[in-house]
Design a protein around this motif. Structure first.
Motif, PDB file in Angstrom:
ATOM      1  N   VAL A 586      -3.488  24.341  53.374  1.00  0.00           N
ATOM      2  CA  VAL A 586      -4.695  23.834  52.720  1.00  0.00           C
ATOM      3  C   VAL A 586      -5.483  22.961  53.693  1.00  0.00           C
ATOM      4  CG1 VAL A 586      -3.797  23.924  50.374  1.00  0.00           C
ATOM      5  CG2 VAL A 586      -3.408  21.872  51.751  1.00  0.00           C
ATOM      6  N   VAL A 587      -6.761  22.778  53.392  1.00  0.00           N
ATOM      7  CA  VAL A 587      -7.636  21.932  54.203  1.00  0.00           C
ATOM      8  C   VAL A 587      -8.326  20.927  53.285  1.00  0.00           C
ATOM      9  CG1 VAL A 587      -8.005  23.694  55.965  1.00  0.00           C
ATOM     10  CG2 VAL A 587      -9.544  23.586  53.992  1.00  0.00           C
ATOM     11  N   GLY A 588      -8.968  19.929  53.882  1.00  0.00           N
ATOM     12  CA  GLY A 588      -9.548  18.887  53.044  1.00  0.00           C
ATOM     13  C   GLY A 588     -10.880  18.356  53.534  1.00  0.00           C
ATOM     14  N   ILE A 589     -11.715  17.970  52.572  1.00  0.00           N
ATOM     15  CA  ILE A 589     -12.938  17.216  52.834  1.00  0.00           C
ATOM     16  C   ILE A 589     -12.624  15.762  52.505  1.00  0.00           C
ATOM     17  CG2 ILE A 589     -15.374  16.905  52.290  1.00  0.00           C
ATOM     18  CD1 ILE A 589     -14.804  19.628  53.520  1.00  0.00           C
ATOM     19  N   LYS A 664     -13.800  12.868  37.909  1.00  0.00           N
ATOM     20  CA  LYS A 664     -12.883  13.788  38.565  1.00  0.00           C
ATOM     21  C   LYS A 664     -13.695  14.729  39.448  1.00  0.00           C
ATOM     22  CE  LYS A 664      -9.612  13.663  34.697  1.00  0.00           C
ATOM     23  NZ  LYS A 664      -9.028  14.422  33.580  1.00  0.00           N
ATOM     24  N   ASN A 665     -13.038  15.271  40.446  1.00  0.00           N
ATOM     25  CA  ASN A 665     -13.730  16.208  41.323  1.00  0.00           C
ATOM     26  C   ASN A 665     -14.239  17.415  40.544  1.00  0.00           C
ATOM     27  OD1 ASN A 665     -13.341  14.678  43.599  1.00  0.00           O
ATOM     28  ND2 ASN A 665     -11.636  15.885  44.395  1.00  0.00           N
ATOM     29  N   LYS A 666     -15.488  17.765  40.753  1.00  0.00           N
ATOM     30  CA  LYS A 666     -16.080  18.934  40.112  1.00  0.00           C
ATOM     31  C   LYS A 666     -15.850  20.114  41.054  1.00  0.00           C
ATOM     32  CE  LYS A 666     -19.901  19.345  36.884  1.00  0.00           C
ATOM     33  NZ  LYS A 666     -21.144  18.716  36.427  1.00  0.00           N
ATOM     34  N   ARG A 667     -14.715  20.732  40.909  1.00  0.00           N
ATOM     35  CA  ARG A 667     -14.190  21.652  41.906  1.00  0.00           C
ATOM     36  C   ARG A 667     -15.125  22.811  42.258  1.00  0.00           C
ATOM     37  NH1 ARG A 667      -9.594  19.426  42.725  1.00  0.00           N
ATOM     38  NH2 ARG A 667      -9.214  20.849  44.450  1.00  0.00           N
ATOM     39  N   LYS A 673     -20.396  23.780  47.720  1.00  0.00           N
ATOM     40  CA  LYS A 673     -21.089  22.966  48.713  1.00  0.00           C
ATOM     41  C   LYS A 673     -20.412  23.042  50.081  1.00  0.00           C
ATOM     42  CE  LYS A 673     -22.752  18.268  49.632  1.00  0.00           C
ATOM     43  NZ  LYS A 673     -24.160  18.670  49.837  1.00  0.00           N
ATOM     44  N   PHE A 674     -19.090  23.061  50.079  1.00  0.00           N
ATOM     45  CA  PHE A 674     -18.359  22.953  51.339  1.00  0.00           C
ATOM     46  C   PHE A 674     -17.726  24.270  51.807  1.00  0.00           C
ATOM     47  CE2 PHE A 674     -17.998  18.510  49.638  1.00  0.00           C
ATOM     48  CZ  PHE A 674     -18.783  17.906  50.618  1.00  0.00           C
TER      49      PHE A 674
END
Length: 687
Positions: A586-589, A664-667, A673-674
């Motif tokens: 996995v990767v992350g912002i 909460k994160n709006k997945r 966006k990313f």
């Protein structure tokens, strides 16, 4: 949300912990402290080593259930939301009910219970003159921040058996359009010109909308714009006058009548309308009250500050509890940046909040003493001493440590808070310990969700332990069920949390398929959260069933758990972790903390500008190393750790559409966006 809290948090950072206190004075203070400790004043009402009753098949209930039966209500005269306010009216009469900060001196001005009742009756009467029926087929939309008109509208709905339907301030026009259209809502109460403009922009897709009742005075231009869509625009006070001239007798609801449809924002797809009856509301709030009253009394002299959104059941439930006890409610001014000032003016005794705020208070206080060894040591001593008191059942604000260290923290909240209730997400153990010690009041934690009205479990008064969310509320049976794909099994005391009882919602509005996914054939609500029973009969939240996916090697990833873990890094404000089943990692912002990073940059001799920091490889490497360390410490498996990160300088917020109204994160929005950056990170890993 975090940006709007920045002023509140900077106040926390500015608290000077023990400035000028020398070692000799501290030693004398410690001696005085030991000699003047009081007797315990918060005594646990049950045996803390055995906090829940185990029934057949691993089902558990509260030890507060009388004769093993689930609680339905606490007071014989309170079985609906209308009854709750009537009890407060009977107790208080002409005593203050709702307060707002207005006028040149910004002092709180109050309306009495009788005045609130009269305005609510007038509003409901005006709705009846417009042809709405006094039953639960009449839906009234509310699109506003917390303010008295919100309460008038909701109380009018309860008084005349109608249904309130909140439109979240931050859901945006598309979701609001969806709710109005699905509910065929004809009347919406709206606070501002901007929100009215939002509704009018979607009016062509909302054929049911006939009237917008504005709290602000609508301009002629806005009225003209509304008229083009064949929508009447009327000012709230003018609408009240219509009702005052045509007063109707209340037509109270039955327990089984629907009280509200509370739409959950969700992280995917359209919002879902949670249908809640009056019985749902009262049984849940009665259960919370039952357990809270074991810790503190709730009476007329108490004051609650209303700042968490009334569109959510956490705040609305608290206000039901306040009304049934004749408590006064003061509204914040609508801006979280001014919350500290509002609390100091109001001096509330009841404070409900969320872990996001408490975590940031904790971080800022600790960061504020790092530059001084003496202050750090003094804080350590104070925390240890006050924590020992909490373990003994001593809760107070007048110890020597409160005078030297914690008094200024308490004064940020007005100085009179006697109970704090936190919910919406688990609170980390070390933060819980700190808040209990520094606030000098009873701190209780609950767990639940809208589909259970609000609460499912709640902590016991006088229980000093942390790392769990309490035991079942008296209105709920709780069990864990197997989640084999995540290797959780009920026989091991782990599994998906399921709840059953009179506070379980009756279904999603016009969405039978989702209802069947959430409530099984036996009536059990499946929460999607993973819990673990603790040896003392309490529940711990350990994972999340939703938002999981498989990696290419077959391992399941629960992204929320990883994000929550990384957010505990002092350098991280927010995290979004993503991946897919075609990849093996996995990767992350990562959004660096804008309050921590400038100070760190100064010590490193680099520019404190956030955009420049986020482009700096040295910064990226430092944060990557830190979050991996935090992950290891929290027990994340190697495949759960991010393999690459991208630093993003702007906080996720309600305004930019990257957070839900429950923060909460709006997945789907974050992923959209990313997506190109996520693809680039994977490409880097494959080089």
């Amino acid at each position: 949300m975090k940006r709007r809290m920045s002023s509140f948090l900077s106040d926390c950072s500015a608290v000077s912990i023990g400035a000028g206190v020398v070692t000799a004075v501290t030693a004398a203070a410690a001696t005085y402290y030991v000699a003047t400790q009081p007797e315990p004043n918060v005594i646990p009402p049950i045996d803390l080593s055995d906090q829940s009753i185990v029934l057949e098949d691993g089902v558990r209930i509260s030890r507060f259930c009388e004769n093993g039966k689930l609680m339905k209500y606490m007071y014989e005269d309170v079985k609906t939301a209308y009854d709750a306010f009537q009890r407060g009216l009977k107790i208080s009469g002409d005593q203050p009910c709702l307060g707002t900060r207005t006028g040149p001196n910004l002092e709180y001005e109050w309306m009495t219970y009788k005045e609130v009742f009269a305005k609510s009756r007038a509003f409901g009467s005006a709705l009846l003159t417009r042809g709405l029926k006094p039953n639960d087929t009449s839906f009234i939309g509310i699109y506003s921040i917390n303010r008295p008109e919100w309460v008038f509208t909701e109380q009018a709905c309860s008084m005349f058996s109608m249904v309130s339907v909140p439109l979240y301030d931050s859901l945006g026009p598309d979701a609001c359009k969806y709710i109005i259209k699905q509910g065929e809502i004809s009347y919406v109460v709206c606070d501002t010109t901007q929100k009215t403009e939002n509704l009018l922009a979607k009016a062509d897709q909302c054929p049911s909308l006939k009237c917008i009742i504005m709290m602000e005075s609508p301009s002629d231009e806005l009225k003209s714009k509304a008229a083009k869509h064949k929508i009447e625009l009327i000012q709230f006070n003018d609408f009240l006058e219509v009702g005052e001239k045509n007063l109707q007798e209340p037509k109270p609801p039955k327990e089984s009548d629907m009280a509200t449809i509370c739409y959950t924002s969700g992280t995917t797809g359209d919002p879902k309308g949670v249908m809640l009856t009056h019985a749902n509301l009262i049984t849940n709030m009665s259960s919370v009250t039952c357990m809270a009253l074991k810790a503190v009394s709730v009476e007329q002299s108490d004051v609650h500050i209303s700042y968490l959104p009334l569109a959510h059941m956490f705040e609305r439930g608290m206000e039901i509890i306040c009304f049934m006890h004749g408590v006064r409610i003061g509204f914040f001014r609508g801006d979280v940046k001014l919350l500290t000032d509002d609390m100091q003016a109001l001096k509330p005794t009841i404070f409900i909040t969320v872990p996001r705020l408490l975590n940031r208070i904790y971080d800022k206080i600790l960061n504020s003493v790092q530059s001084s060894a003496l202050k750090s040591k003094l804080l350590e001593w104070a925390l240890e001493a006050k924590s020992r008191e909490v373990e003994r059942g001593i809760v107070r604000k007048n110890s020597i440590w409160d005078k030297l260290v914690f008094g200024k923290v308490q004064n940020l909240l007005g100085g009179r808070v006697k109970i704090v209730i936190t919910g919406s997400a688990p609170l980390e153990a070390k933060v819980f310990r700190f808040i209990r010690a520094s606030f000098g009041c009873v701190v209780m934690e609950g767990y639940g969700q809208t589909e259970a009205t609000a609460g499912i479990t709640f902590s016991i008064a006088g229980d000093p332990s942390t790392g769990h969310v309490g035991c079942p509320l008296p209105c709920a049976k709780v069990k864990l069920v197997d989640v084999p794909e995540m290797d959780y099994y009920a026989e091991d005391g782990k599994g998906e949390i399921c709840s059953y009882g009179p506070s379980t919602f009756i279904g999603y509005f016009k969405n039978e398929a989702k209802t069947k996914e959430t409530i099984d054939d036996d009536g059990w609500l499946h929460t999607g959260d993973i819990g673990e029973w603790q040896p003392r009969g309490t529940l711990k939240i350990i994972d999340r069933k939703k938002n999981i996916f498989k990696l290419s090697q077959g391992e399941y990833i629960a992204t929320e758990k990883i994000e929550n873990c990384y957010s505990r890094s002092r350098f991280v404000a927010q995290a979004f972790v993503d991946g897919n089943s075609l990849k093996n990692n996995v990767v992350g912002i990562i959004v660096p903390d804008p309050e921590v990073m400038p100070g760190w940059a100064k010590t490193e001799g680099i520019s404190p500008d956030m955009e420049e920091l986020c482009k700096n490889k040295k910064v990226k490497d430092m944060i990557f190393k830190d979050i991996i360390g935090v992950g290891k410490e929290a027990g994340l498996k190697k495949f759960e750790q991010v393999a690459n990160i991208y630093l993003f300088p702007e906080l996720f917020s309600l305004e930019n559409g990257l957070l839900t109204p429950t923060f909460k994160n709006k997945r789907p929005f974050l992923r959209k966006k990313f997506q190109s950056l996520i693809d680039e990170m994977y490409a880097e890993l494959e080089k």
